[in-house]
Motif scaffolding. Sequence first.
Motif, PDB file in Angstrom:
ATOM      1  N   LEU A 123      -3.606  20.928  27.030  1.00 24.94           N
ATOM      2  CA  LEU A 123      -3.170  22.321  27.037  1.00 24.94           C
ATOM      3  C   LEU A 123      -4.349  23.276  26.951  1.00 24.94           C
ATOM      4  CD1 LEU A 123      -0.257  22.166  24.466  1.00 24.94           C
ATOM      5  CD2 LEU A 123      -0.061  22.258  26.932  1.00 24.94           C
ATOM      6  N   SER A 124      -4.108  24.513  27.331  1.00 23.57           N
ATOM      7  CA  SER A 124      -5.052  25.575  27.069  1.00 23.57           C
ATOM      8  C   SER A 124      -4.962  25.948  25.599  1.00 23.57           C
ATOM      9  CB  SER A 124      -4.714  26.799  27.917  1.00 23.57           C
ATOM     10  OG  SER A 124      -3.496  27.352  27.477  1.00 23.57           O
ATOM     11  N   SER A 125      -5.968  26.665  25.088  1.00 24.21           N
ATOM     12  CA  SER A 125      -5.923  27.083  23.696  1.00 24.21           C
ATOM     13  C   SER A 125      -4.763  28.047  23.460  1.00 24.21           C
ATOM     14  CB  SER A 125      -7.246  27.753  23.307  1.00 24.21           C
ATOM     15  OG  SER A 125      -7.512  28.865  24.129  1.00 24.21           O
ATOM     16  N   ALA A 126      -4.395  28.841  24.488  1.00 24.72           N
ATOM     17  CA  ALA A 126      -3.271  29.757  24.324  1.00 24.72           C
ATOM     18  C   ALA A 126      -1.975  28.993  24.077  1.00 24.72           C
ATOM     19  CB  ALA A 126      -3.127  30.633  25.571  1.00 24.72           C
ATOM     20  N   THR A 138       2.763  15.858  18.944  1.00 20.76           N
ATOM     21  CA  THR A 138       1.375  16.221  18.727  1.00 20.76           C
ATOM     22  C   THR A 138       0.682  16.420  20.065  1.00 20.76           C
ATOM     23  OG1 THR A 138       0.749  13.902  18.649  1.00 20.76           O
ATOM     24  CG2 THR A 138       1.215  14.985  16.548  1.00 20.76           C
ATOM     25  N   CYS A 139      -0.520  16.954  20.035  1.00 21.18           N
ATOM     26  CA  CYS A 139      -1.233  17.312  21.259  1.00 21.18           C
ATOM     27  C   CYS A 139      -2.519  16.525  21.423  1.00 21.18           C
ATOM     28  CB  CYS A 139      -1.618  18.791  21.232  1.00 21.18           C
ATOM     29  SG  CYS A 139      -0.267  19.904  20.955  1.00 21.18           S
ATOM     30  N   ARG A 140      -2.731  16.030  22.632  1.00 22.16           N
ATOM     31  CA  ARG A 140      -4.044  15.535  23.022  1.00 22.16           C
ATOM     32  C   ARG A 140      -4.599  16.602  23.948  1.00 22.16           C
ATOM     33  NH1 ARG A 140      -6.760  10.708  23.036  1.00 22.16           N
ATOM     34  NH2 ARG A 140      -4.943   9.707  22.115  1.00 22.16           N
ATOM     35  N   LEU A 141      -5.618  17.278  23.522  1.00 23.72           N
ATOM     36  CA  LEU A 141      -6.115  18.469  24.204  1.00 23.72           C
ATOM     37  C   LEU A 141      -7.336  18.159  25.050  1.00 23.72           C
ATOM     38  CD1 LEU A 141      -6.103  21.598  24.526  1.00 23.72           C
ATOM     39  CD2 LEU A 141      -7.565  21.687  22.511  1.00 23.72           C
ATOM     40  N   GLU A 142      -7.258  18.456  26.346  1.00 23.58           N
ATOM     41  CA  GLU A 142      -8.425  18.348  27.219  1.00 23.58           C
ATOM     42  C   GLU A 142      -9.152  19.679  27.189  1.00 23.58           C
ATOM     43  OE1 GLU A 142      -9.828  17.232  31.749  1.00 23.58           O
ATOM     44  OE2 GLU A 142      -7.702  17.469  31.289  1.00 23.58           O
ATOM     45  N   LEU A 143     -10.432  19.653  26.840  1.00 20.49           N
ATOM     46  CA  LEU A 143     -11.174  20.885  26.610  1.00 20.49           C
ATOM     47  C   LEU A 143     -11.737  21.433  27.918  1.00 20.49           C
ATOM     48  CD1 LEU A 143     -12.916  19.839  23.299  1.00 20.49           C
ATOM     49  CD2 LEU A 143     -10.850  21.204  23.609  1.00 20.49           C
ATOM     50  N   MET A 144     -10.839  21.950  28.732  1.00 20.51           N
ATOM     51  CA  MET A 144     -11.210  22.543  30.010  1.00 20.51           C
ATOM     52  C   MET A 144     -11.849  23.908  29.799  1.00 20.51           C
ATOM     53  SD  MET A 144     -10.076  20.322  32.260  1.00 20.51           S
ATOM     54  CE  MET A 144      -9.920  21.224  33.794  1.00 20.51           C
ATOM     55  N   GLY A 145     -12.834  24.206  30.612  1.00 21.10           N
ATOM     56  CA  GLY A 145     -13.394  25.555  30.619  1.00 21.10           C
ATOM     57  C   GLY A 145     -14.395  25.840  29.521  1.00 21.10           C
ATOM     58  N   ILE A 146     -14.802  24.841  28.747  1.00 16.90           N
ATOM     59  CA  ILE A 146     -15.854  25.039  27.748  1.00 16.90           C
ATOM     60  C   ILE A 146     -17.127  24.429  28.323  1.00 16.90           C
ATOM     61  CG2 ILE A 146     -16.568  24.669  25.361  1.00 16.90           C
ATOM     62  CD1 ILE A 146     -13.678  24.222  24.622  1.00 16.90           C
TER      63      ILE A 146
END
Length: 332
Positions: free
Chosen positions: A9-12, A83-91
């Motif tokens: 997900l995005s941080s938003a 729960t979330c597995r977050l891909e850190l896109m855009g960093i």
Amino acid sequence: MGFKFALFLSSAALRMLVSLKAKYSPGLAPYHKPGRSSGDKSRRFLPGPLRPKSQSIQSLPYRAAAITLFALARRGRRGPMPTCRLELMGIHDSSGYQRHARGLLQKAQSAGVLSGLNIPNKKPGEPLIEWAGILVKELPGVEVTVHYSLKHQRSSNSAEAFHEWCMDAARVGVRRVLLVTGPNGPRHDAVRVLQQLGRPVSGLRYGVAFNACLPSEAAREAERQRLVQKLRTGVVQDVWLNTGVDEDLLREGIQFVRETSTRLGVQVELFASAMLPSVAQLQQMRERPWNGVQFSEEFLSSLRGMAQATSKALDVFRDNGVEPIVESKARP
């Protein structure tokens, strides 16, 4: 094996999930849209119409997250908040990783909605190990997975370079690595690197990609044979299915992975990608789809169609014990 639910997900959208945690835990209750029959089970758990981001900045990630939550509850099942597995896109730099780790990601971990972090490899020269070290240090206990693209990690000896990189990754606390060739990647691809790798690094799980939804039977058979070659190396422990919404092909692909790994005496964990509905992602898949990815008319028809098709794919993953990874086009 319990059904674990993970999101890219995005941080938003992650902020919305953190806010939803208190509202929907410890159980998820069905959502009934006014005027809709409670017996219409195929649409029962979908929230209201999605509005484009231009109309409401916060409505899209909130409702997209809600679609995913209600998809999990579709057959009337109740349970803890996913729960979330977050891909850190855009960093793109270390300061950004540190800022997010000390801010939003720390809050998400404290709220109990963060199960893991994935660092993608989108271009050459990225300090992936440095970024992973920051996350491990700032967020102890959160599983970190790093992607390694041979397209972006060019070397005269790809297997040796990958092995050395894996040693560095394990030293900083990385738990999993996903090895991919990448679109139009080098001839010395993931299969050859795994065959030449030798002994894997202790404590690190090696994963590979598998596309079960390629458009032709010939392409799918070639993909299956490539997976067999990867599994025969004895190195692979994780298989990550590419995004797709053809339920029959997904089931066939999952069954093939299970049967092949059993026959070869290899124990693997399965992950599978699905797309979080968004205007930007839908437009891209209509106009500039990824290589080897094709979607149904339902998926491409609208945001609601995208949500419906994704929801069905999530059912397939849940029923087959596959951990879904839901991708978002949005950026932090």
